[in-house]
Structures are given as structure tokens and as C-alpha cells.
Design a protein around this motif. Structure first.
Motif, short mmCIF file in Angstrom:
data_model
loop_
_atom_site.label_atom_id
_atom_site.label_comp_id
_atom_site.label_asym_id
_atom_site.label_seq_id
_atom_site.Cartn_x
_atom_site.Cartn_y
_atom_site.Cartn_z
N GLU A 39 0.83 -1.21 0.00
CA GLU A 39 0.00 0.00 0.00
C GLU A 39 0.87 1.26 0.00
O GLU A 39 0.62 2.21 -0.75
CB GLU A 39 -0.91 -0.02 1.23
N ASP A 40 1.90 1.26 0.85
CA ASP A 40 2.78 2.42 0.93
C ASP A 40 3.55 2.61 -0.38
O ASP A 40 3.73 3.74 -0.85
CB ASP A 40 3.76 2.27 2.09
N ASN A 41 4.01 1.51 -0.97
CA ASN A 41 4.73 1.61 -2.24
C ASN A 41 3.81 2.13 -3.35
O ASN A 41 4.24 2.91 -4.21
CB ASN A 41 5.30 0.25 -2.64
N ALA A 42 2.56 1.70 -3.34
CA ALA A 42 1.62 2.17 -4.35
C ALA A 42 1.41 3.67 -4.24
O ALA A 42 1.28 4.37 -5.26
CB ALA A 42 0.28 1.44 -4.20
N HIS A 43 1.41 4.18 -3.02
CA HIS A 43 1.27 5.63 -2.84
C HIS A 43 2.50 6.36 -3.37
O HIS A 43 2.39 7.40 -4.03
CB HIS A 43 1.04 5.96 -1.37
N ARG A 44 3.68 5.81 -3.08
CA ARG A 44 4.90 6.40 -3.62
C ARG A 44 4.84 6.42 -5.15
O ARG A 44 5.26 7.40 -5.80
CB ARG A 44 6.12 5.60 -3.18
N GLN A 45 4.34 5.35 -5.74
CA GLN A 45 4.26 5.26 -7.19
C GLN A 45 3.28 6.30 -7.75
O GLN A 45 3.51 6.86 -8.83
CB GLN A 45 3.85 3.84 -7.60
N GLN A 46 2.22 6.58 -7.03
CA GLN A 46 1.28 7.61 -7.47
C GLN A 46 1.96 8.98 -7.52
O GLN A 46 1.82 9.73 -8.49
CB GLN A 46 0.07 7.66 -6.54
N ILE A 47 2.70 9.30 -6.46
CA ILE A 47 3.40 10.58 -6.43
C ILE A 47 4.44 10.64 -7.55
O ILE A 47 4.56 11.64 -8.26
CB ILE A 47 4.08 10.78 -5.06
N ALA A 48 5.19 9.55 -7.71
CA ALA A 48 6.24 9.51 -8.73
C ALA A 48 5.64 9.68 -10.13
O ALA A 48 6.21 10.40 -10.97
CB ALA A 48 7.00 8.19 -8.64
N ASN A 49 4.52 9.03 -10.39
CA ASN A 49 3.91 9.16 -11.70
C ASN A 49 3.40 10.57 -11.94
O ASN A 49 3.41 11.06 -13.08
CB ASN A 49 2.78 8.14 -11.86
N SER A 55 17.37 14.74 -4.92
CA SER A 55 16.22 13.89 -4.61
C SER A 55 15.04 14.74 -4.15
O SER A 55 15.15 15.49 -3.18
CB SER A 55 16.60 12.89 -3.51
N LEU A 56 13.92 14.60 -4.85
CA LEU A 56 12.71 15.33 -4.49
C LEU A 56 11.95 14.60 -3.39
O LEU A 56 12.10 13.39 -3.23
CB LEU A 56 11.81 15.48 -5.73
N PRO A 57 11.12 15.31 -2.65
CA PRO A 57 10.35 14.65 -1.58
C PRO A 57 9.43 13.57 -2.14
O PRO A 57 8.81 13.74 -3.19
CB PRO A 57 9.52 15.79 -0.98
N ILE A 58 9.38 12.45 -1.45
CA ILE A 58 8.44 11.38 -1.80
C ILE A 58 8.29 10.50 -0.57
O ILE A 58 9.27 10.18 0.10
CB ILE A 58 8.92 10.58 -3.02
N SER A 59 7.08 10.15 -0.25
CA SER A 59 6.83 9.33 0.94
C SER A 59 5.41 8.78 0.88
O SER A 59 4.59 9.26 0.09
CB SER A 59 6.99 10.16 2.22
N PRO A 60 5.10 7.80 1.72
CA PRO A 60 3.74 7.25 1.73
C PRO A 60 2.70 8.17 2.36
O PRO A 60 1.52 7.82 2.37
CB PRO A 60 3.90 5.94 2.52
N VAL A 61 3.13 9.32 2.88
CA VAL A 61 2.16 10.25 3.46
C VAL A 61 2.12 11.57 2.70
O VAL A 61 1.38 12.49 3.07
CB VAL A 61 2.46 10.52 4.96
N MET A 62 2.87 11.69 1.65
CA MET A 62 2.86 12.90 0.85
C MET A 62 1.55 13.01 0.08
O MET A 62 1.04 12.01 -0.44
CB MET A 62 4.03 12.89 -0.14
N THR A 63 1.00 14.21 0.03
CA THR A 63 -0.28 14.40 -0.66
C THR A 63 -0.07 14.84 -2.10
O THR A 63 1.01 15.34 -2.47
CB THR A 63 -1.14 15.46 0.06
N LEU A 64 -1.10 14.67 -2.91
CA LEU A 64 -1.04 15.11 -4.30
C LEU A 64 -0.88 16.63 -4.36
O LEU A 64 -0.19 17.15 -5.24
CB LEU A 64 -2.31 14.68 -5.02
N GLU A 65 -1.48 17.33 -3.40
CA GLU A 65 -1.35 18.78 -3.38
C GLU A 65 0.10 19.20 -3.13
O GLU A 65 0.61 20.15 -3.74
CB GLU A 65 -2.25 19.37 -2.30
N GLU A 66 0.78 18.47 -2.24
CA GLU A 66 2.19 18.75 -1.99
C GLU A 66 3.03 18.44 -3.22
O GLU A 66 3.96 19.19 -3.56
CB GLU A 66 2.69 17.95 -0.79
N ALA A 67 2.72 17.33 -3.90
CA ALA A 67 3.44 16.99 -5.12
C ALA A 67 3.26 18.07 -6.18
O ALA A 67 4.21 18.42 -6.90
CB ALA A 67 2.96 15.64 -5.65
#
Length: 519
Positions: free
Chosen positions: A400-410, A492-504
């Protein structure tokens, strides 16, 4: 301020489960080499897809013990060479030199930042005994060429999996031969073609839907069901895909999902047992299996599709093919900031080699094979019960946490548009769990200062490559221009399982505006 990695917030996601696990250990009165270690080692081995997991004190020790065990077993000896990527964290190299082995640095590719498999063979000599690949930044570094070189020269493939927990190895090449039984393949290929030419009515209907890519990819969906991420069409499915000695009706390689459409003969006596065996074998390859009857596909099509969509939104885990299971052995770090992080230093070794696992377990326990009996000159490097308990909790949420990281990365990949910024090649999500999101910029220090002014915390991974460190003076003369360019330009840009789309979005806006500021 948008933090690079707010560990307190990451922990808070599963605080209740973690507190319960820690309290269980405290109340047990058993703090080393107990049930929590056994449970985590079992669960992590199953997740990675190996027979054995040995918990150790930290990620560096995990790599050290792998090479030390090979020396104890006579596979290697001091002075032997280990090929290692020049672009890596220093721990990869320290594990080699601590054992009296010689690191042989090989340049990375600038577009992947991982070891260049085209340059490895030229570095192999009669003293070469191993290739150490590093799944840096969360990107899978393994290639079929590396595997072939290890086989050709009888080399041990060791993985540094400190940054890629939950990542998968390369997909089968076009044609699906990678997982096919080499002896049966010609016959299986013939059968598969016949099945494609003569599908059942249910198979035809389902293929009409799947071939139009109507099943959304993970990166196209958020946890609330919306789709703010621009995808590249839906998931690609194959039909009549060969896996081992079986032919699967439909297969999605990206999500490692198999769909079987069963006719009435599957209800015959003994067939369900055969189907169960078939499913278990396919699952051992790291796939998940969904089964539907012809009637479900034909007369309850929407419900069938919903089940398929739901399965595709869950990233695959476990089984063969995960980083950490691709070579002879792998070292894992559970430093707090990793995708699977403990509350302090912790590490593990995974392998399918029982003799190697037993040797490592002894080496990390003072060299003891049984109490007060010391076969090796070892030291104390054990995973404690509290760390094991915490890791087992967080392991349940890793996908689940990795999937969130992948969302931010994408989102980053889709929206960063700045000619001063270079992103590494985009991999399918199964091959990148984005421990770090690196970008390259010739004006890296200016960019970092600019982002700091805009309330965005970034880090550099890493400012000085291992061959230029003072502790490795004997290698300071080496000229490795691609590695040195990466270390001069990486941010390295911020990325984490708690980062929001708004922050990205704020990060993207700042990165993109750097062009206007610099011009």
C-alpha cells in the motif's frame, strides 16, 4: 515546509498496530532471538519469495555476512574480485573490502542510473567471483544479460536490496518465454496458438474487453477512486500466456495477474484438485490467479470486470521475481527511512541456499552454531525482537505504501516539464518502488537552494562517489565520468507514503518555475 520524509507521520499511519506489537514484546519478557524474529523472518521470506531469511543488525552487516559466508564456505577467498556499480552508497563497497575482496567499479547508464550491463563483461577476470547489483533509488537493477553473465562465468549474483523492498524483477521478454518450461515450450506454443484461434464464447467476450485496455493501471487511480494521474491507457493483457508448463487464459504482466475462464469440465471429479495444483504453481511464480466460470463472464460481465479491476489496483507481492530473490543472496536494510523501515538499525539476508543461510546465522551470532560452540570467528549482529515486531506490522502495509509512492512519482513524471531537469527513464511501477525520486540538474546546488526558499526539502544522494572518498585513496585516481556526473547533478525530491497530491503539485510548480528564475 514540505519535508523530504516525515518519519513521525509515516509511523502514525499504523501507530495502533505498532504500539500493540511493541507492548507484546515488552510484556513477553523475551527480547532477542524469539518468536517475533521467527515470525518476521518467515513472513519476509514469503514476501520476497525465498526459502530463507536471516535477520541481522543492519543492512551493511547483511552484505558483509554474505561475502564472509562465501569465504568460509570456500566459494571465495581474500583477493578475489567483486564487480560493483560505481554509482552506489558506500555500504555496497564497504561489504566487499571488509572481507578482503577487491571491488571492481563499473559505470552506470546515465538514463537508468543503474549499472550498465553492456560494460560488465569487459571487467570480468579470472579472479572475478561475484557481481553485486544495487537496486538504487528503488529501481530494479537486474537484467537478463546480468543473469546470463553470472551463468556463463559461474559468478555469484548478490543483490543490495536496501532501497527496493517490494520491487519486482524484469518482465518476461516478448513472447513470454522467460517463465516457460524450455523443454515443453515448442509444444506449449503450438497449443497456445490453437487456443487463440479457437476461443470459447466467454473468452472472446472477455478478450474483446481486455484488449481495449479498459482496466485502469494503478497509477491512474487514487485511493478515493479518482483519476488525477494521466496514464498511458489501461493495462495490457496477453491471452494464452505460457507460464512454466501451463497456458494461462489471460495474463497482465504489469500487475502479475492471471485470469482463468473455466468451462464445465472443471467441475469433473478430480479436476478441481488439478486446478488447485496449477494455481499453486502459477502463484509460486509471483502471480495472482482469478477464476471465473463461463457463465459469470457471459451473464454477469460487469461484476466480473469489477473483480478484475479491484485485483489490478492491488500491487503484486511475494513469489518468484521480487528483488531480493533474483540472485544467489541479497542484503536488505531496514534503516528507519527505507520503504520498510524499523525504529533503528536492522537488516536481513534472503537466499534459497540453506548452507549459506545457516552459515550467516552462525556468523551473526558470534560464530556460534549452537550455544557456547563457535565454528567461526563471528560477531554480534542480531535483529532484536522489538524491531522484528515493528517490521512485521509495517510489512503488511508495504504494498500500500509503495503504491502511494508510485502515485506521487507518476505525477512527477507526468508534470515536471523543465529543460534544465532530467529524469531517469520511466519504469513500469512493478520495477520501481521509489525509495528516492532522483532528478539530474547541471545547476543542482542552485536548484536545491531555490526549492528550499520555496519551502521544499530535498536531499543529495550522494555528493561524493565511493571511488573519490578519502577512505578509498587507492581508487581516487579512477576516472568514472558518468558516475561523477550523477553525483554532481543528482537531487532527490520529496516522496513518501504520506505525501499528498497537493504537496506533489507544489513541488512540480517550484521545479518547473526554476527555469524562469534561472533564465
Amino acid at each position: 515546509m514540505i519535508p523530504f520524509l516525515p518519519l513521525k507521520d509515516v509511523t502514525a499511519k499504523y501507530a495502533d498496530e505498532i504500539h500493540e506489537a511493541v507492548s507484546r514484546v515488552v510484556d513477553s519478557g523475551w527480547y532477542l532471538q524469539g518468536q517475533e524474529n521467527e515470525r518476521f523472518e518467515r513472513d519476509y521470506a514469503q514476501y520476497i519469495g525465498t526459502d530463507y531469511c536471516v535477520g541481522v543488525g543492519n543492512g551493511l552487516d547483511a552484505l558483509v555476512w554474505i561475502f564472509r559466508a562465501y569465504i568460509e564456505l570456500g566459494v571465495m577467498r581474500p583477493g578475489d574480485e567483486v564487480i560493483v556499480p560505481a554509482n552506489t552508497f558506500i555500504a555496497s563497497v564497504l561489504a566487499i573490502t571488509e572481507n578482503g575482496l577487491k571491488p571492481v567499479f563499473v559505470e552506470p547508464r546515465l538514463d537508468t542510473l543503474e549499472i550498465d550491463d553492456e560494460q560488465i563483461e569487459a571487467a570480468i577476470t579470472e579472479r572475478t567471483k561475484s557481481i553485486l547489483i544495487v537496486h538504487l533509488y528503488g529501481r530494479c537493477a537486474y537484467t537478463e544479460k546480468i543473469g546470463a553473465l553470472c551463468k556463463k562465468y559461474n559468478l555469484k549474483l548478490v543483490e543490495d536490496n536496501a532501497q527496493a523492498h517490494g520491487c519486482k524483477g524484469p518482465l518476461p521478454p516478448k513472447g513470454g518465454v522467460y517463465l516457460a518450461d524450455p523443454i515443453l515450450y515448442p509444444l506449449l506454443k503450438e497449443y497456445a496458438q490453437k487456443n487463440r484461434n479457437h476461443p470459447t464464447e466467454a473468452e472472446s467476450l472477455l478478450w474483446e474487453i481486455l484488449s481495449r485496455r479498459r482496466i485502469p493501471a494503478i497509477q491512474q487511480r487514487t485511493t478515493n477512486g479518482n483519476s488525477p494521474f494521466r496514464g498511458h491507457g489501461g493495462l495490457k493483457f496477453r491471452r494464452q500466456h505460457i507460464i512454466g508448463k501451463y497456458i494461462a487464459d489471460f495474463a497482465c504482466l504489469e500487475t502479475k495477474l492471471i485470469i482463468e475462464v473455466d468451462g464445465k469440465y472443471h467441475n469433473l471429479e478430480g479436476q478441481q484438485e488439478e486446478d488447485a495444483i496449477r494455481t499453486k504453481v502459477i502463484e509460486d511464480y509471483g502471480y495472482r490467479v482469478l477464476r471465473f466460470t463461463n457463465e459469470q463472464v457471459l451473464y454477469d460481465t460487469e461484476h466480473t470486470l469489477e473483480k478484475i479491476k479491484s485485483a489490478c489496483l492491488t500491487p503484486p507481492s511475494g513469489g518468484r521475481g521480487a528483488t531480493g530473490s533474483l540472485g544467489s543472496a541479497a542484503g536488505h536494510s531496514f534503516y528507519p527511512g527505507k520503504n520498510l523501515g524499523a525504529f533503528g538499525d536492522a537488516g536481513a539476508v534472503t537466499t534459497n541456499d540453506k548452507e549459506l543461510a545457516d552459515t550467516i546465522r552462525a556468523l551473526a551470532n558470534y560464530g556460534s552454531t549452537r550455544k557456547y560452540v563457535f565454528k567461526y570467528v563471528g560477531r554480534n549482529s542480531r535483529l532484536d525482537e522489538i524491531q522484528a515486531a515493528v517490521l512485521d506490522v509495517k510489512l503488511r502495509h508495504l504494498d500500500e505504501d509503495n503504491a502511494h509512492r508510485q502515485q506521487i512519482a507518476n505525477y512527477y513524471y507526468d508534470h515536471i516539464k523543465n529543460p534544465l531537469i532530467t529524469l531517469p527513464n520511466r519504469l513500469p511501477d512493478v520495477h520501481n518502488v521509489y525509495h528516492i525520486f532522483p532528478v539530474l540538474c547541471e545547476r543542482r546546488d542552485e536548484l536545491q537552494a531555490y526549492l528550499t526558499e520555496h519551502g521544499i526539502q530535498t536531499l543529495i544522494h550522494y555528493p561524493i562517489p565511493p571511488h573519490k572518498q578519502e577512505c578509498y585513496r587507492e581508487y581516487n585516481h579512477l576516472s568514472l565520468p558518468i558516475t561523477e556526473q550523477i553525483h554532481q547533478q543528482e537531487l532527490s525530491l520529496p516522496i513518501s507514503p504520506v505525501m499528498t497530491l497537493e504537496e506533489a503539485a507544489q513541488v512540480v510548480d517550484a521545479v518547473n518555475s526554476f527555469l524562469r528564475s534561472a533564465s
